[in-house]
Design an enzyme around this catalytic site. Structure first.
Site, PDB file in Angstrom:
ATOM      1  N   HIS A 208      72.542 -26.325 114.014  1.00 22.17           N
ATOM      2  CA  HIS A 208      72.280 -24.925 113.687  1.00 22.17           C
ATOM      3  C   HIS A 208      70.840 -24.494 113.908  1.00 22.17           C
ATOM      4  O   HIS A 208      70.529 -23.312 113.766  1.00 22.17           O
ATOM      5  CB  HIS A 208      72.657 -24.644 112.227  1.00 22.17           C
ATOM      6  CG  HIS A 208      71.701 -25.262 111.237  1.00 22.17           C
ATOM      7  ND1 HIS A 208      71.796 -26.562 110.838  1.00 22.17           N
ATOM      8  CD2 HIS A 208      70.614 -24.754 110.597  1.00 22.17           C
ATOM      9  CE1 HIS A 208      70.826 -26.834 109.972  1.00 22.17           C
ATOM     10  NE2 HIS A 208      70.090 -25.755 109.816  1.00 22.17           N
TER      11      HIS A 208
HETATM   12  C1  UD1 Z   1      68.286 -21.243 107.271  1.00 21.63           C
HETATM   13  C2  UD1 Z   1      66.899 -21.851 107.098  1.00 21.63           C
HETATM   14  C3  UD1 Z   1      66.903 -23.280 107.583  1.00 21.63           C
HETATM   15  C4  UD1 Z   1      67.994 -24.087 106.921  1.00 21.63           C
HETATM   16  C5  UD1 Z   1      69.328 -23.375 107.056  1.00 21.63           C
HETATM   17  C6  UD1 Z   1      70.354 -24.104 106.238  1.00 21.63           C
HETATM   18  C7  UD1 Z   1      65.007 -20.293 107.349  1.00 21.63           C
HETATM   19  C8  UD1 Z   1      63.890 -19.892 108.241  1.00 21.63           C
HETATM   20  N1  UD1 Z   1      65.889 -21.131 107.895  1.00 21.63           N
HETATM   21  O1  UD1 Z   1      68.573 -21.201 108.650  1.00 21.63           O
HETATM   22  O2  UD1 Z   1      65.653 -23.874 107.243  1.00 21.63           O
HETATM   23  O3  UD1 Z   1      68.063 -25.338 107.542  1.00 21.63           O
HETATM   24  O4  UD1 Z   1      69.224 -22.039 106.565  1.00 21.63           O
HETATM   25  O5  UD1 Z   1      71.643 -23.869 106.706  1.00 21.63           O
HETATM   26  O6  UD1 Z   1      65.067 -19.879 106.222  1.00 21.63           O
HETATM   27  N2  UD1 Z   1      74.559 -15.815 108.758  1.00 21.63           N
HETATM   28  C9  UD1 Z   1      75.856 -15.423 108.552  1.00 21.63           C
HETATM   29  N3  UD1 Z   1      76.461 -15.800 107.394  1.00 21.63           N
HETATM   30  C10 UD1 Z   1      75.843 -16.568 106.458  1.00 21.63           C
HETATM   31  C11 UD1 Z   1      74.546 -16.994 106.705  1.00 21.63           C
HETATM   32  C12 UD1 Z   1      73.895 -16.602 107.869  1.00 21.63           C
HETATM   33  O7  UD1 Z   1      76.453 -14.730 109.358  1.00 21.63           O
HETATM   34  O8  UD1 Z   1      76.458 -16.866 105.413  1.00 21.63           O
HETATM   35  C13 UD1 Z   1      73.859 -15.364 109.974  1.00 21.63           C
HETATM   36  C14 UD1 Z   1      72.678 -14.458 109.550  1.00 21.63           C
HETATM   37  O9  UD1 Z   1      73.066 -13.142 109.449  1.00 21.63           O
HETATM   38  C15 UD1 Z   1      71.662 -14.709 110.621  1.00 21.63           C
HETATM   39  C16 UD1 Z   1      71.985 -16.102 111.148  1.00 21.63           C
HETATM   40  O10 UD1 Z   1      73.267 -16.462 110.615  1.00 21.63           O
HETATM   41  O11 UD1 Z   1      71.777 -13.789 111.630  1.00 21.63           O
HETATM   42  C17 UD1 Z   1      70.949 -17.120 110.735  1.00 21.63           C
HETATM   43  O12 UD1 Z   1      70.845 -17.186 109.318  1.00 21.63           O
HETATM   44  P1  UD1 Z   1      69.431 -17.470 108.611  1.00 21.63           P
HETATM   45  O13 UD1 Z   1      69.631 -17.551 107.165  1.00 21.63           O
HETATM   46  O14 UD1 Z   1      68.404 -16.528 109.137  1.00 21.63           O
HETATM   47  O15 UD1 Z   1      68.990 -18.872 109.204  1.00 21.63           O
HETATM   48  P2  UD1 Z   1      69.724 -20.274 109.220  1.00 21.63           P
HETATM   49  O16 UD1 Z   1      69.906 -20.708 110.622  1.00 21.63           O
HETATM   50  O17 UD1 Z   1      70.901 -20.254 108.327  1.00 21.63           O
HETATM   51  N1  UDP Z   2      77.093 -29.113 104.917  1.00 19.03           N
HETATM   52  C1  UDP Z   2      78.209 -28.534 104.332  1.00 19.03           C
HETATM   53  N2  UDP Z   2      79.107 -27.914 105.166  1.00 19.03           N
HETATM   54  C2  UDP Z   2      78.943 -27.844 106.515  1.00 19.03           C
HETATM   55  C3  UDP Z   2      77.793 -28.444 107.088  1.00 19.03           C
HETATM   56  C4  UDP Z   2      76.876 -29.048 106.249  1.00 19.03           C
HETATM   57  O1  UDP Z   2      78.390 -28.605 103.126  1.00 19.03           O
HETATM   58  O2  UDP Z   2      79.793 -27.254 107.183  1.00 19.03           O
HETATM   59  C5  UDP Z   2      76.119 -29.754 104.023  1.00 19.03           C
HETATM   60  C6  UDP Z   2      75.599 -31.080 104.471  1.00 19.03           C
HETATM   61  O3  UDP Z   2      76.457 -32.145 104.076  1.00 19.03           O
HETATM   62  C7  UDP Z   2      74.268 -31.130 103.745  1.00 19.03           C
HETATM   63  C8  UDP Z   2      73.813 -29.687 103.763  1.00 19.03           C
HETATM   64  O4  UDP Z   2      74.981 -28.912 103.985  1.00 19.03           O
HETATM   65  O5  UDP Z   2      74.458 -31.503 102.394  1.00 19.03           O
HETATM   66  C9  UDP Z   2      72.795 -29.457 104.837  1.00 19.03           C
HETATM   67  O6  UDP Z   2      72.579 -28.099 105.016  1.00 19.03           O
HETATM   68  P1  UDP Z   2      72.071 -27.473 106.377  1.00 19.03           P
HETATM   69  O7  UDP Z   2      72.349 -28.374 107.494  1.00 19.03           O
HETATM   70  O8  UDP Z   2      72.633 -26.110 106.424  1.00 19.03           O
HETATM   71  O9  UDP Z   2      70.515 -27.311 106.121  1.00 19.03           O
HETATM   72  P2  UDP Z   2      69.268 -28.293 106.275  1.00 19.03           P
HETATM   73  O10 UDP Z   2      69.528 -29.505 105.472  1.00 19.03           O
HETATM   74  O11 UDP Z   2      69.082 -28.557 107.725  1.00 19.03           O
HETATM   75  O12 UDP Z   2      68.129 -27.473 105.751  1.00 19.03           O
END
Ligand code: UD1
Ligand code: UDP
Length: 362
Positions: A208
């Site tokens: 992601h």
């Molecule tokens: C964010 C964090 C990242 C973390 C990740 C965990 C920042 C800068 N990044 O990244 O460090 O590893 O979360 O998963 O804070 N979206 C949806 N539905 C949701 C969530 C997000 O559609 O439930 C869409 C948002 O609208 C956005 C995109 O996904 O356009 C990215 O979401 P965002 O929260 O900005 O960043 P992540 O990639 O989730």
């Molecule tokens: N995870 C989850 N569902 C998924 C993918 C990941 O519950 O579909 C869990 C995973 O096991 C871990 C956490 O989410 O516990 C990691 O989150 P993510 O990768 O979103 O963020 P990061 O750790 O990179 O910040």
């Protein structure tokens, strides 16, 4: 003592699940959800499965540029903190929600406790690096998961505020992992809307990071590498790249990949424990692979969790099929006595850390 905890993203819900349970025995906790993650299977499912208390506030802020998101959160969190007057603020990790909350609190002279402090990549190309460095420097208490994080904090002159507590993700893995059961207890909801049983043998992929998904070619390379393996790959698709992943599947077929909706934490842990190997760019998943003794390939340019790399248990790869496959088949050594992420009681120490700040005299 009154503590405000701010969460917003999936991994923070998991950490809060561990800590809130303990913290609430000794303090009043106000839980603020920024809204950064909002889909049912990115947010509510964690609160339900892990029995996290319902947030007192959901600010409903998500999407937009980093600046827009962080700025909107900062303003909204400030309002809540002014109304609630907590004695201290607790934040986790390195998301935009973390930074916004830390800035809002410090400007109101509310002490900040940062759990999962001290990790460093050494580049501002990574958006989370800005968040973690700024948060660490404005925090009163820095609670680190590992020795390497403590070393980074020392190098920045922050040792006096730092404490090694262990990794709350390890606590969660032990506590909820026991409840996760075997994969046959879980089903996957495909991106096509159909339900799928989890196959007996599989690889587990998550991907992601902005760095791997903004350019389509990189994601194509990663997915094609997985498609060339001997057994299927389960790939829960983060909403960030839902459309892109679906389009790539349409174009390339990728029959060995099971594209599904993000799964709940219990399913994710069951997948890690039973996967052949793990390929990821997630900070959380690479640690969970380590906890489960599984070989992991992290598709990223930087080491985030150096402890996982020992013995080749986790290796970095470029978003390039040849490199991913080479790293996946390289030898690894597992030393079962090497436990660099604590003893499964990080949650207790985080609760003690924030409680030690004490009540404010306002
Ligand atoms: C964010 C964090 C990242 C973390 C990740 C965990 C920042 C800068 N990044 O990244 O460090 O590893 O979360 O998963 O804070 N979206 C949806 N539905 C949701 C969530 C997000 O559609 O439930 C869409 C948002 O609208 C956005 C995109 O996904 O356009 C990215 O979401 P965002 O929260 O900005 O960043 P992540 O990639 O989730
Ligand atoms: N995870 C989850 N569902 C998924 C993918 C990941 O519950 O579909 C869990 C995973 O096991 C871990 C956490 O989410 O516990 C990691 O989150 P993510 O990768 O979103 O963020 P990061 O750790 O990179 O910040």
């Amino acid at each position: 003592m009154k503590i405000a905890t701010v969460v917003g993203a999936r991994p923070q819900f998991i950490k809060a699940a561990v800590v809130s349970r303990i913290l609430r025995l000794r303090a009043q906790e106000i839980l603020i959800h920024t809204g950064q993650h909002y889909d049912h299977n990115m947010s509510d499912i964690f609160f339900e499965e892990l029995e996290i208390p319902k947030p007192d506030y959901n600010l409903g802020i998500s999407g937009g540029s980093h600046g827009q998101m962080t700025g909107a959160m900062l303003a909204a969190i400030e309002e809540v903190l002014i109304a609630e007057k907590p004695d201290a603020l607790l934040v986790y990790g390195d998301t935009n929600s973390t930074l916004a909350a830390a800035l809002a609190a410090v400007k109101l002279h509310i002490p900040v406790c940062h759990a999962e402090a001290g990790n460093r990549l050494g580049t501002f190309e990574n958006p989370e690096e800005v968040n973690r460095i700024c948060t660490d420097h404005v925090s009163t208490k820095l609670l680190a998961c590992t020795e390497s994080a403590m070393d980074f904090l020392a190098a920045e002159g922050l040792s006096a505020r730092a404490e090694l507590v262990g990794d709350p993700m390890y606590d969660a893995f032990l506590f909820y992992g026991a409840r996760a059961g075997t994969p046959d207890r879980h089903a996957l909801l495909g991106l096509d809307g159909k339900k799928y049983a989890i196959p007996e043998r599989f690889y587990y992929l998550t991907c992601h990071r902005q760095e791997n998904t903004d350019e389509e070619e990189k994601l194509v390379n990663i997915l094609r590498a997985m498609d060339s393996l001997d057994v299927p790959t389960i790939y829960p698709v983060h909403p960030r790249n839902r459309e892109r992943a679906a389009a790539i599947k349409e174009e390339y077929g990728l029959e060995k990949l099971l594209f599904c909706q993000p799964v709940g934490y219990l399913t994710s842990v069951a997948l890690v424990k039973h996967a052949e190997k793990v390929v990821t760019d997630s900070g959380g998943l690479q640690r969970e692979a380590f906890f489960a003794g599984k070989q992991c390939v992290t598709v990223f340019d930087y080491v985030v969790w150096p402890e996982t790399m020992r013995g080749g248990r986790n290796r970095l790869a470029k978003p390039d099929a040849k490199d991913i496959l080479a790293k996946l088949t390289a030898a690894q050594t597992v030393d079962p006595d090497y436990r660099p992420f604590g003893d499964g009681h990080a949650g207790d120490r985080i609760a003690c850390g924030i409680l030690s700040i004490g009540e404010r005299k306002v």
